[in-house]
Design an enzyme around this catalytic site. Structure first.
Site, PDB file in Angstrom:
ATOM      1  N   GLY A   7      25.633  20.948  22.898  1.00 15.68           N
ATOM      2  CA  GLY A   7      26.896  21.560  22.180  1.00 15.68           C
ATOM      3  C   GLY A   7      26.362  22.028  20.602  1.00 15.68           C
ATOM      4  O   GLY A   7      24.982  22.273  20.368  1.00 15.68           O
ATOM      5  N   HIS A   8      27.163  22.340  19.887  1.00 15.23           N
ATOM      6  CA  HIS A   8      27.126  22.728  18.437  1.00 15.23           C
ATOM      7  C   HIS A   8      26.823  21.872  17.174  1.00 15.23           C
ATOM      8  O   HIS A   8      26.723  22.461  16.298  1.00 15.23           O
ATOM      9  CB  HIS A   8      27.813  24.066  18.244  1.00 15.23           C
ATOM     10  CG  HIS A   8      27.880  25.178  19.053  1.00 15.23           C
ATOM     11  ND1 HIS A   8      28.472  26.353  19.034  1.00 15.23           N
ATOM     12  CD2 HIS A   8      26.864  25.473  20.359  1.00 15.23           C
ATOM     13  CE1 HIS A   8      27.933  27.229  19.997  1.00 15.23           C
ATOM     14  NE2 HIS A   8      27.390  26.960  20.695  1.00 15.23           N
ATOM     15  N   GLY A   9      26.816  20.763  17.533  1.00 14.54           N
ATOM     16  CA  GLY A   9      26.578  19.721  16.408  1.00 14.54           C
ATOM     17  C   GLY A   9      28.099  19.363  15.881  1.00 14.54           C
ATOM     18  O   GLY A   9      28.938  19.401  16.642  1.00 14.54           O
TER      19      GLY A   9
END
Length: 735
Positions: A240-242
């Site tokens: 994911g992107h955090g």
């Protein structure tokens, strides 16, 4: 008669129990009782079941049992008359295409409901695979694709233990919510599923996300405008992107973001760790009181990031030169550790309004590639040092205060203890003093550490005293420069270590230690030019057990000077020069001076210094003692006065030389000292006529004179040194 009455009472009780049971059972709404069948579309059955449950006068529960059920679209509207449960044990499956959905739609929407519970072991399957990458280009916000689950104006509710799988767009959107909790939820989608944020929260208050696992193709959790009092704990994110605050500032009239807490989370292989992102050329807005603490990073790109130049896919070229106008303040990143997939582990890029009160402490990120992990900062103003210190010092457990790379102006700082636990200061940047010394008094420190036990000061950063403008102006030969500030004072500091820091261009002494005990200076650097007056490198007084090792000192006065009361001092592997050398003293100028005892200078190198190793006391002094002082294994390179005892020390002729010094010197040795000197008198031992030096040894001396004044010599006064081994120059000539 009694038997008959008891029998009737029992029958009545049984009837009441059965009535209650029937009543409770009647509030359970099973979609299969409404005609819902496995592997079939249950849209109509679920809608009717919801209508009945929502109208129930007491708590109601909708049940979707185990099995696969197709659902075109679910819209569950409140308000309901009573609390309502949505128990999902099976799988609800969305259409594989997004036909019929409009911008902002949810596939499953819960709206304007109070006291909703969505729970179970089941799954919301969005079937997004056919939508990713084909209907969602990077220049499109994927607005026509449905969100798996929308929670609009849902309050006092909980989402627990269910799974959101393969959403076409965001998995969850929370809008206008209040007092809403996510517990033990799972969100699953592949890494290449575009714009599939796990949970997006906007204009909502008091939301919690705990003990959940999020694997997706975009932000695990994204936080939009108007979000307040959000707590995220024990969440595992990745891929994911955090976890992101923002993006913010894209639209008009955005509401403030406030009180965000992300704690005890784990990131695995994510594109980002924790970040705050705002658009370039944005509208005015505010985001404040955001805290990221106790986080683990495993091979994470950009573990810590503030990006106020956020511009995905170059969609903001028309405002690219305009800074973000979202004001960020009161931001902390604490106790974040693990591994970074990029060399830049901390990247803080702020906008037109500099980020205010940013605190970074307890960061331990190792780069998985070659070289160290780096930090990059732009337009960042850290938390006021005094405030950050106050919080760290009050912590009941060991804490770290971090000053990141960059230059930060500091008027003055006094960091007082005692602290409740050991404390570390990680100075990576440069603290810069005012160029004007106005406002400082005698003996002041620019930065002072006081009454602290178990302090660690490290990080590779600098204390820049900006002394260039005052050397030679405010400090004449007849003055002690006392009104000029010392760069760094350590007053009554114990059991501490100072390592890998730099003191540069102090206005007066660089480092002063008073009342210290068990302190080690390791790999410290002192840097000032040769003409910087009265800038002793490290001065020690009334301290016990101080070690200076593996350090480099270049300055305009003594590299190391020892005042009265110095005991058990070791200086080892220190390079000195330019400067005035290593000095014990000057002693005897003031009343009630304490004895000096147990001093060792060993394995040091002196380059182009005015003096080498010396002991200096004032004539006409007060009574005092200095004993057990040893100088061993010293290498001299072009040094003046290599070996010197001067008990007639009288700079600028402002003392009475006719009265001898009353400082008693004893048990002094100079051993294994070699190299080159600019002085023809290489050994000069001038002791007091009132108290001649006792037990002085000179052993294995090999010094070569570089000058034009004839042969190299020694001279002695009021001392009879014991000579051992090689003697070059030859033993003393009495004067």
């Amino acid at each position: 008669m009694d038997l008959k009455r008891n029998t009737i009472d029992a029958i009545i009780a049984l009837l009441v129990f059965l009535m209650i049971s029937v009543s409770v059972n009647s509030l359970t709404f099973d979609v299969t009782k409404y005609g819902g069948k496995q592997n079939s579309d249950i849209s109509q059955a679920l809608a009717v079941a919801w209508k009945d449950a929502c109208a129930a006068p007491s708590s109601a529960k909708i049940v979707i049992p185990k099995g696969l059920y197709k659902l075109r679209k679910g819209y569950f509207m409140g308000p309901c008359k009573s609390p309502i449960e949505f128990e999902l044990e099976g799988t609800l499956q969305a259409p594989s295409t997004a036909n019929g959905f409009q911008k902002g739609d949810g596939w499953v929407t819960f709206e304007r409901i109070n006291k909703l519970s969505v729970y179970g072991s089941g799954t919301f399957d969005g079937q997004g695979k056919n939508s990713w990458g084909t209907q969602c280009a990077r220049t499109n916000y994927c607005g026509q694709l449905p969100v798996n689950i929308r929670l609009n104006y849902v309050t006092n509710s909980v989402i627990k233990s269910v799974t959101s799988l393969n959403s076409k767009q965001f998995h969850y959107i929370v809008y206008g919510g209040e007092n809403l909790s996510f517990k033990n939820v799972k969100i699953i989608a592949p890494e290449d599923s575009w714009t599939t944020d796990g949970i997006h929260i906007g204009r909502s208050t008091n939301i919690t996300v705990t003990d959940s696992i999020i694997k997706t193709g975009d932000d695990c959790i994204s936080i939009g405008d108007g979000t307040k009092k959000l707590t995220i704990t024990r969440v595992t994110c990745g891929p994911g992107h955090g976890i992101s605050v923002g993006s913010l500032g894209r639209y008009n009239n955005e509401l403030p973001v406030q009180s965000i807490y992300v704690r005890d989370c784990t990131f695995k292989g994510s594109t980002n760790g924790v970040r705050i992102k705002t658009w370039q050329g944005s509208q005015d807005s505010i985001a404040t009181d955001m805290h990221f603490e106790n986080l683990m990073m495993y091979n994470v790109q950009n573990p810590i990031i503030i990006d106020q130049e956020y511009c995905p896919w170059n969609t903001c070229n028309n405002v690219k030169e305009k800074p973000s106008r979202v004001k960020l303040s009161k931001v902390s990143f604490k106790n974040i550790r693990g591994t970074s997939a990029t060399a830049v582990g901390v990247k803080l890029i702020c906008g037109g309004y500099s980020c205010q009160n940013v605190e970074i402490s307890g960061i331990d990120l190792k780069y998985n590639g070659n070289g160290p992990t780096k930090s990059v900062c732009k337009n960042v103003k850290p938390m006021a040092l005094s405030n950050a210190w106050k919080q760290a010092c009050a912590s009941p457990t060991q804490s770290e205060l971090r000053i990141p790379k960059g230059t930060f102006k500091l008027k003055r700082a006094t960091l007082n203890g005692p602290c409740k636990a050991p404390i570390k200061i990680n100075l990576q940047g440069t603290l810069q003093a005012p160029s004007d010394p106005a406002g400082f008094k005698d003996g002041d420190g620019w930065v002072t550490f006081e009454r602290i036990d178990k302090l660690t000061l490290m990080g590779g950063g600098s204390f820049d005293g900006q002394g260039k403008g005052v050397w030679g102006k405010h400090c004449s030969q007849g003055q002690y420069c006392s009104k000029l500030p010392i760069n760094v004072r350590f007053d009554y500091v114990t059991n501490s270590i100072i390592q890998d820091v730099i003191s540069r261009d102090s206005k007066q002494f660089h480092i002063n230690v008073l009342g210290g005990q068990n302190i080690t200076f390791s790999r410290v650097r002192v840097d000032a030019p040769e003409d910087s007056a009265n800038t002793d490198g490290i001065h020690i007084g009334r301290s016990n057990g101080v070690n200076i090792i593996d350090s480099i000192i270049q300055t305009g006065d003594d590299c190391v000077s020892l005042g009265d009361g110095s005991k058990q001092i070791t200086v080892r592997n220190v390079t000195c020069g330019p400067g005035h050398g290593f000095s014990i003293g000057s002693l005897g100028k003031y009343k009630d001076e304490k004895p000096v005892e147990g001093v060792l200078f060993k394995g040091c190198t002196m380059k182009n210094t005015m003096n080498g190793v010396r002991i200096k006391t004032w004539p006409d002094s007060t009574d005092g003692l200095a004993s057990n002082m040893h100088f061993e294994d010293i290498n001299m390179e072009n040094v003046g006065n290599p070996i010197l005892i001067d008990q007639e020390y009288c700079p600028w002729n402002n003392c009475n030389k006719k009265v001898p010094s009353k400082i008693k010197l004893s048990n002094v040795s100079f051993k294994n000292i070699h190299g080159t000197t600019t002085s023809s008198i290489a050994i000069n031992l001038i002791c007091s006529s009132g108290y001649p030096c006792q037990n002085v040894a000179v052993e294995n001396i090999d010094l070569k004179y570089n000058g034009p004044e004839g042969r190299i010599t020694s001279q002695c006064k009021n001392v009879k040194p014991k000579t051992i081994g090689k003697q070059n120059p030859p033993p003393c000539i009495a004067i």
